[in-house]
Design an enzyme around this catalytic site. Structure first.
Site, PDB file in Angstrom:
ATOM      1  N   SER A 153       1.903   7.208   6.856  1.00 40.73           N
ATOM      2  CA  SER A 153       1.066   6.016   6.746  1.00 40.73           C
ATOM      3  C   SER A 153      -0.375   6.389   6.388  1.00 40.73           C
ATOM      4  O   SER A 153      -0.634   6.925   5.326  1.00 40.73           O
ATOM      5  CB  SER A 153       1.148   5.193   8.034  1.00 40.73           C
ATOM      6  OG  SER A 153       0.566   3.930   7.867  1.00 40.73           O
ATOM      7  N   ASP A 306      -3.226   0.363   2.860  1.00 40.15           N
ATOM      8  CA  ASP A 306      -3.277   1.767   3.247  1.00 40.15           C
ATOM      9  C   ASP A 306      -2.258   2.529   2.388  1.00 40.15           C
ATOM     10  O   ASP A 306      -1.568   1.933   1.559  1.00 40.15           O
ATOM     11  CB  ASP A 306      -3.035   1.916   4.750  1.00 40.15           C
ATOM     12  CG  ASP A 306      -1.613   1.595   5.169  1.00 40.15           C
ATOM     13  OD1 ASP A 306      -0.938   0.821   4.467  1.00 40.15           O
ATOM     14  OD2 ASP A 306      -1.169   2.108   6.218  1.00 40.15           O
ATOM     15  N   ASP A 308       0.758   3.779   2.525  1.00 40.02           N
ATOM     16  CA  ASP A 308       2.161   3.370   2.378  1.00 40.02           C
ATOM     17  C   ASP A 308       2.309   1.855   2.321  1.00 40.02           C
ATOM     18  O   ASP A 308       3.420   1.327   2.317  1.00 40.02           O
ATOM     19  CB  ASP A 308       3.030   3.963   3.485  1.00 40.02           C
ATOM     20  CG  ASP A 308       2.752   3.363   4.857  1.00 40.02           C
ATOM     21  OD1 ASP A 308       1.590   2.998   5.126  1.00 40.02           O
ATOM     22  OD2 ASP A 308       3.694   3.281   5.674  1.00 40.02           O
ATOM     23  N   ASP A 310       1.796  -0.645   4.303  1.00 37.82           N
ATOM     24  CA  ASP A 310       2.281  -1.514   5.369  1.00 37.82           C
ATOM     25  C   ASP A 310       1.133  -2.187   6.120  1.00 37.82           C
ATOM     26  O   ASP A 310       1.375  -3.017   6.993  1.00 37.82           O
ATOM     27  CB  ASP A 310       3.213  -0.763   6.331  1.00 37.82           C
ATOM     28  CG  ASP A 310       2.536   0.322   7.146  1.00 37.82           C
ATOM     29  OD1 ASP A 310       1.384   0.683   6.836  1.00 37.82           O
ATOM     30  OD2 ASP A 310       3.178   0.838   8.088  1.00 37.82           O
TER      31      ASP A 310
END
Length: 551
Positions: A153, A306, A308, A310
Site C-alpha cells: 500500500s 495512494d 495501490d 485503495d
C-alpha cells in the site's frame, strides 16, 4: 537459537539470487566476528514476520523477518493447505492473485500462483499490475474462494506485503480471526517441516482476461455518472507513483467526467517513489506536486490515490494555498451522500472504525439509518450488518459494498467527483459542502498524533503505563469515562485500544498502529462554530501530547 545455523539453512533454500548474495555476504562477515553483521543476522532471524489479519508486510530482504521469496512461498503453501482443508470434499478451491508496481510484487504473485497450482488449487493471476480494489472485486466477480494481493500500500519504498481475502460467505472481505490464526499455523507447519525447493509447483495457472478489469470499470463508473454540472470542471490528479491511473482514467471517461490535469512526475508506476519522501498522501509534502499542478491550471480541487489506489485524498484551495482534507472530512461528506441515497431503506447502515469521526453517527441518526462502530480496518468495517457505506479516518472509504468489500480509493474518487460537480451546479465548492454539513450535524473537528519509534517496545511501554495509571484529565478537561478495549463492554469491539470520554463531549483514543511502528492518538471535538472546534482541538492536542509523552 544458533543464528548462523538458521541463516545457513535459510540460504540453502532461497530461490532468489539477490537475497542469496545478500545473506551470504552477511554470513561471511559474521563468521569473521564482524559485530555489525552479527547484529544484522540477529535482527533478521529473531523470529518471523507474523501472519495476521493484515496478512504479511515488511521490509524486503533475506531472512524470516523480511519479505522475500522464501517467506512468500511458505505463506502460499500454508494458505493453500488452509483452503484445501476447509474446501467441500471433491471441489477444487480457487484463488485469484493481484499485484501492484512495488519491487518484487510480480515475482511474489507468480511464486504464489505456481505454488497454489502445485497444491491442486485453481490459481488465477490478474492480467497485469492493477489496484488493490480490482483484486478485491475480482474475488467476488470470479466466485473465487480466496484472493491474494501483493502490495504494501503506502508503506516506505523498500516494503512489500501479502494481503489475503476470503470469498464465499466472507464475500471477498479481508480475513479476520480465527482465520488468521489457522492460516498462520499452516504456514508455520510448512516452515518447520518442508523446504522451499520441496514445495510442489506448477505453471498450470491461469491469466485472467481483460473482461475482469472491464467489469470493475463498468461497476465503478456506475457508482456516480457525471451530472450536467460536471462539464468544464477543472481538477488535478496524482497516482503517487502507483498503479491507479490506468484504471481510473478509463472510469472517468466512462462515467462522463472531464479529464484531469495529471501530475506527470507521479502518474506512472515507479517502485522507487522518487518525488516523495514517503508515498502516503497523509504525510507532509506528499501532495506538494499535486498542489503545484492544480494551482498552475486553476483547478477547483485535487484527487490523489495512494500507490495501490485503495485510499483517496482530496485537496482544496484556500486563501493562502492548498490544504488536504482530513480523512474524517472526506468520510463525512461521502457518508452524507450515502445516507441521502439510503434514507428509508430498512436495515441500511453506516459504519466506521472506532477511531473515526463520531460525526458519522450524527449523519446516520439524521437520516434514520443504523450506525455501527468497529475495530480499525476494513476487515471489520466491511462486515457491519446492512452496510451501505463505511470509512476510516486513514483515507479509506467503502462506497460500493455490493461489488467491493474493502476500501476502494477509485470508487470513492468517482463519488467525490459527483459531489464536487453537484456542488458546482449549485454555485458552491467542496469547502461549501463542508460548511453545509457542519450546520446540519455540528462542527466536528478531528486530529491525530503519530509517534513513530525505532524500538517498537516503546509503544507497549506507553500502553502499559496508561493502563496502570489511567489519566483523570487531559488538560482542564476531566475524563468522565475510561475504557480499555482489551476488556470491552458487552458486545463491544475488542482490541489494544484505550478510549477516554471527556466532560465537554470530546474524545481521546490511543492505540498502536497495525501496520507501522507508530503509536497513534486520535482526537475528536464538537464545537459551536468552526473557530470554537479549532480552539478545543488545539488545546486537546497539547494535553494529549503531554499525557502520552509525545512532546
Amino acid at each position: 537459537m544458533d543464528v548462523l545455523a538458521a541463516a545457513r539453512s535459510w540460504l540453502d533454500q532461497d530461490p532468489d539470487s539477490q537475497t542469496r548474495e545478500e545473506l551470504a555476504a552477511i554470513i561471511e562477515s559474521a563468521e569473521q566476528q564482524d559485530e555489525t553483521a552479527a547484529a544484522d543476522l540477529s535482527a533478521r532471524f529473531a523470529g518471523r514476520l507474523a501472519f495476521g489479519t493484515a496478512g504479511l508486510r515488511g521490509e524486503l530482504g533475506a531472512g524470516p523477518l523480511r519479505m522475500n521469496r522464501v517467506l512468500v512461498a511458505q505463506a502460499a503453501a500454508g494458505f493453500a493447505a488452509y483452503l484445501t482443508e476447509r474446501a467441500t470434499a471433491g471441489t477444487q478451491p480457487s484463488v485469484v492473485i493481484g499485484y501492484d508496481g512495488r519491487r518484487n510484487s510480480d515475482v511474489f504473485a507468480r511464486d504464489s500462483a505456481e505454488i497454489f497450482a502445485g497444491a491442486g488449487l485453481r490459481a488465477i493471476i490478474l492480467p497485469r499490475l492493477l489496484p488493490t480494489p480490482v483484486l478485491a472485486f475480482a474475488v467476488r466477480h470470479l466466485g473465487a474462494d480466496a484472493g491474494v494481493m501483493v502490495t504494501a500500500s503506502h508503506n516506505p519504498p523498500n516494503d512489500n506485503g501479502y494481503k489475503v481475502y476470503l470469498g464465499g460467505a466472507d464475500e471477498g472481505a479481508q480475513i479476520v480471526t480465527p482465520a488468521d490464526r489457522e492460516i498462520a499455523a499452516h504456514i508455520q507447519r510448512v516452515a518447520d517441516e518442508l523446504r522451499v525447493p520441496e514445495l510442489p509447483r506448477s505453471d498450470a495457472y491461469e491469466i485472467a482476461g481483460e473482461d475482469v478489469v472491464e467489469a470493475y470499470i463498468a461497476a465503478t463508473a456506475a457508482v456516480a455518472p457525471a451530472p450536467a454540472a460536471a462539464a468544464g470542471m477543472r481538477w488535478a490528479y496524482t497516482a503517487m507513483h502507483g498503479v491507479g491511473w490506468e484504471t481510473f482514467q478509463r472510469i472517468v471517461e466512462r462515467a462522463g467526467y472531464p479529464a484531469p490535469e495529471v501530475v506527470a512526475e507521479q502518474i506512472a508506476p515507479d517502485a522507487a517513489f522518487p518525488t516523495v519522501a514517503f508515498p502516503n498522501p497523509e504525510e507532509p509534502g506528499a501532495m506538494d506536486l499535486a498542489f503545484t499542478t492544480a494551482a498552475a491550471h486553476d483547478a477547483e480541487f485535487v484527487l490523489a490515490n495512494d500507490p495501490d489506489a485503495d485510499r483517496l485524498a482530496v485537496g482544496i484551495p484556500t486563501v493562502d494555498g492548498w490544504r488536504r482534507l482530513t480523512g474524517n472530512e472526506i468520510g463525512l461528506l461521502l457518508g452524507a451522500r450515502a445516507a441521502r441515497a439510503a434514507a428509508g431503506r430498512p436495515g441500511a447502515s453506516l459504519a466506521c472504525s472506532l477511531v473515526s469521526s463520531p460525526g458519522l453517527g450524527a449523519i446516520a441518526e439524521r437520516h434514520g439509518l443504523v450506525f455501527h462502530t468497529t475495530l480499525t480496518g476494513f476487515k471489520w468495517i466491511s462486515r457491519a450488518p446492512g452496510i451501505v457505506y463505511g470509512f476510516e479516518e486513514a483515507l479509506g472509504y467503502l462506497v460500493n459494498p455490493e461489488t467491493v468489500r474493502d476500501k476502494d480509493g477509485i470508487s470513492a474518487a468517482v463519488a467525490m467527483l459527483s459531489l464536487a460537480a453537484e456542488a458546482r451546479g449549485r454555485g458552491i465548492t467542496i469547502a461549501g459542502l463542508l460548511d453545509e454539513l457542519a450546520e446540519e450535524i455540528g462542527h466536528h473537528a478531528s486530529g491525530q498524533i503519530s509517534v513513530r519509534v525505532a524500538d517498537i517496545s516503546l509503544i507497549a511501554a506507553v500502553m502499559t503505563r496508561l493502563r496502570a495509571a489511567p489519566p483523570t484529565a487531559f488538560g482542564d478537561r476531566a475524563v468522565v469515562r475510561a475504557e480499555d478495549l482489551l476488556r470491552p463492554p458487552q458486545g463491544g469491539p475488542s482490541g489494544d485500544v484505550l478510549r477516554y470520554a471527556l466532560d465537554d463531549g470530546s474524545r481521546v483514543i490511543v492505540r498502536p498502529s497495525g501496520t507501522e511502528p507508530k503509536l497513534k492518538v486520535y482526537l475528536d471535538v464538537v464545537g459551536a462554530s468552526a473557530a470554537d472546534a479549532s480552539g478545543r482541538l488545539a488545546a486537546l492536542d497539547a494535553a494529549a501530547r503531554a499525557v502520552v509523552g509525545a512532546d
